[in-house]
Enzyme design. Structure first.
Site, PDB file in Angstrom:
ATOM      1  N   TYR A 180     -25.925 -14.276 -54.399  1.00 30.35           N
ATOM      2  CA  TYR A 180     -25.063 -13.105 -54.459  1.00 30.35           C
ATOM      3  C   TYR A 180     -24.992 -12.309 -53.165  1.00 30.35           C
ATOM      4  O   TYR A 180     -24.062 -11.536 -52.975  1.00 30.35           O
ATOM      5  CB  TYR A 180     -25.521 -12.172 -55.588  1.00 30.35           C
ATOM      6  CG  TYR A 180     -25.452 -12.819 -56.952  1.00 30.35           C
ATOM      7  CD1 TYR A 180     -24.230 -13.008 -57.588  1.00 30.35           C
ATOM      8  CD2 TYR A 180     -26.600 -13.254 -57.598  1.00 30.35           C
ATOM      9  CE1 TYR A 180     -24.152 -13.613 -58.831  1.00 30.35           C
ATOM     10  CE2 TYR A 180     -26.525 -13.854 -58.851  1.00 30.35           C
ATOM     11  CZ  TYR A 180     -25.300 -14.025 -59.458  1.00 30.35           C
ATOM     12  OH  TYR A 180     -25.230 -14.634 -60.688  1.00 30.35           O
ATOM     13  N   GLY A 181     -25.967 -12.448 -52.297  1.00 31.07           N
ATOM     14  CA  GLY A 181     -25.943 -11.623 -51.103  1.00 31.07           C
ATOM     15  C   GLY A 181     -26.825 -12.157 -49.996  1.00 31.07           C
ATOM     16  O   GLY A 181     -27.459 -13.204 -50.116  1.00 31.07           O
ATOM     17  N   VAL A 208     -29.757 -10.912 -46.963  1.00 29.94           N
ATOM     18  CA  VAL A 208     -30.737  -9.888 -46.597  1.00 29.94           C
ATOM     19  C   VAL A 208     -31.002  -9.990 -45.100  1.00 29.94           C
ATOM     20  O   VAL A 208     -31.237 -11.080 -44.568  1.00 29.94           O
ATOM     21  CB  VAL A 208     -32.052 -10.052 -47.381  1.00 29.94           C
ATOM     22  CG1 VAL A 208     -33.048  -8.964 -46.974  1.00 29.94           C
ATOM     23  CG2 VAL A 208     -31.790  -9.990 -48.878  1.00 29.94           C
ATOM     24  N   ASP A 220     -35.718 -12.076 -64.798  1.00 31.00           N
ATOM     25  CA  ASP A 220     -35.696 -13.177 -63.828  1.00 31.00           C
ATOM     26  C   ASP A 220     -36.965 -13.167 -62.989  1.00 31.00           C
ATOM     27  O   ASP A 220     -36.914 -13.289 -61.760  1.00 31.00           O
ATOM     28  CB  ASP A 220     -34.459 -13.076 -62.941  1.00 31.00           C
ATOM     29  CG  ASP A 220     -34.209 -14.359 -62.143  1.00 31.00           C
ATOM     30  OD1 ASP A 220     -34.704 -15.428 -62.564  1.00 31.00           O
ATOM     31  OD2 ASP A 220     -33.516 -14.296 -61.110  1.00 31.00           O
TER      32      ASP A 220
END
Length: 421
Positions: free
Chosen positions: A16-17, A19, A244
């Protein structure tokens, strides 16, 4: 927010992204900056859940990742600080409506560029009322978003690739043509391109990398288990269900006193608005049911594997898999990967089966803890009887037979003390 953040390098990339490692320009403090692109309503909903959970935890527990701030990107070089306690209304509207706010408006603006100046003026005048209406809708949607949190609704490989050094301003650039004094800006919602979460930086990597890059050590393993149980008790007291838990989502800060464990990545988390604090709230959380199947195969509880409704006790099962793997240094290789990962499993012929899947197929399956009958001299001694009993309780196929998070913290401490005698 007046700080400037300098992006230095990419340190993690997930589904999703991305870092980045960065610094606060004024203080020099090292931070982790996570960019979450707002490309779909499904992703946006996950981002809002993560932001909400991280704000709820704030900086109140040493074993939960701390959020320093949040920036909303509305243009290629435009970032706006998000005030504490507020959610970006455009993103809330996107999640509720199932379409990204701002796309239609952008398309309409491109079409109007070919119109005459008089038509443009008329269109801008007419659109103001529509945008004011949408603004009211977004305010109502925000309230609906908070009310819906009691209902069920709908990682990372380390990378050392260099990225250009960039500075991010916490304030957006002023408009060239500000609205006249006393008049509201009725240009309507602009598309939110991304959320930027500024968090504390963990220099030890994730739990997989930290433990597997060092020789086994019982004292270190016990410290990891105790810190994780404390973090889970804290999260469940706040009625946050992580959903999760796995070593990839546990980060490590290196300190002179040993590793400081940080539970992170709350994208799949859920918060119950029912119940209270302390033991009563913990009990209430075990009655809050969820239905979305989410998590990672080797750490998912049997009820999640079976597609049944589940409670916060699914977190306890995931934690039990991690505890067993940490204490016995159990690892596996996922198909197509050469990177070892910490995790317990059941051997079925030549294949490794996740514990949750095995217990879903056979709830009466007897787990053998400790797993290894022949142990290499380099490994620490197997866990004692009290800890083995606790692990079996955490991995029970019946969620109600597992200890709650509040009970777990006390039982971890007492089991380790008993085995040390």
């Amino acid at each position: 927010m007046e700080e400037l953040y300098t992006l230095e390098r990419e340190v993690g990339r997930g589904s999703y992204g991305v870092v980045f490692e960065g610094h606060m320009a004024k203080t020099g403090e090292r931070v982790a900056i996570k960019r979450l692109p707002c490309s779909s309503p499904e992703c946006i909903e996950l981002y809002l859940q993560e932001l909400w959970a991280m704000r709820a935890t704030a900086k109140n527990h040493p074993n939960v990742i701390a959020l320093h701030g949040c920036l909303l990107q509305t243009g290629p070089k435009t970032l706006q600080p998000l005030r504490p306690g507020r959610l970006p209304l455009d993103l809330v509207e996107s999640a509720l409506k199932g379409s990204v706010v701002g796309i239609k408006q952008s398309q309409e603006e491109k079409r109007t560029k070919s119109d005459s100046s008089r038509s443009k003026t008329k269109n801008r005048t007419n659109s103001g009322g529509l945008f004011r209406t949408k603004s009211r809708l977004r305010t109502n949607s925000e309230s609906d978003f908070f009310r819906s949190k009691s209902q069920e609704s709908t990682n990372s490989d380390l990378s050392m690739s260099k990225t250009p050094v960039r500075k991010i301003s916490g304030l957006s650039r002023p408009r060239k043509r500000p609205a006249p004094t006393g008049e509201k800006d009725n240009r309507g919602p602009r598309r939110c391109l991304a959320l930027w979460l500024v968090m504390e930086y963990c220099d030890g990597g994730d739990l997989n990398h930290y433990l597997l890059s060092r020789p086994p050590e019982s004292q270190r393993n016990h410290s990891v288990v105790q810190q994780l149980s404390s973090a889970m008790a804290f999260l469940h007291r706040l009625r946050i269900v992580h959903r999760d838990l796995k070593p990839d989502n546990v980060l490590v800060c290196l300190t002179p006193n040993g590793p400081l464990i940080k539970v992170a990545d709350f994208g799949l988390s859920k918060m119950s608005v029912e119940g209270g604090q302390g033991m009563e709230g913990d009990t209430s959380l075990t009655r809050q049911h969820f239905s979305s199947t989410c998590g990672s195969d080797f750490y998912m509880a049997p009820e999640v594997w079976g597609g049944l409704t589940y409670t916060a006790q699914a977190d306890i099962f995931s934690l039990g898999v991690m505890f067993w793997a940490v204490l016995e240094r159990l690892t596996f290789l996922e198909e197509g990967s050469t990177q070892e990962q910490l995790g317990a499993y059941v051997c079925k012929a030549r294949w490794l089966m996740p514990l949750g899947e095995a217990l879903c197929e056979n709830p009466d399956l007897q787990l053998c803890i400790p797993m290894k009958s022949r142990r290499s001299p380099s490994l620490p001694p197997p866990p004692g009887q009290a800890v083995c009993t606790l692990l079996l309780d955490m991995l029970a196929s019946d969620p109600d037979a597992r200890p709650t998070a509040a009970q777990l913290e006390d039982r971890v401490r007492s089991a380790m003390e008993e085995d040390a005698q």
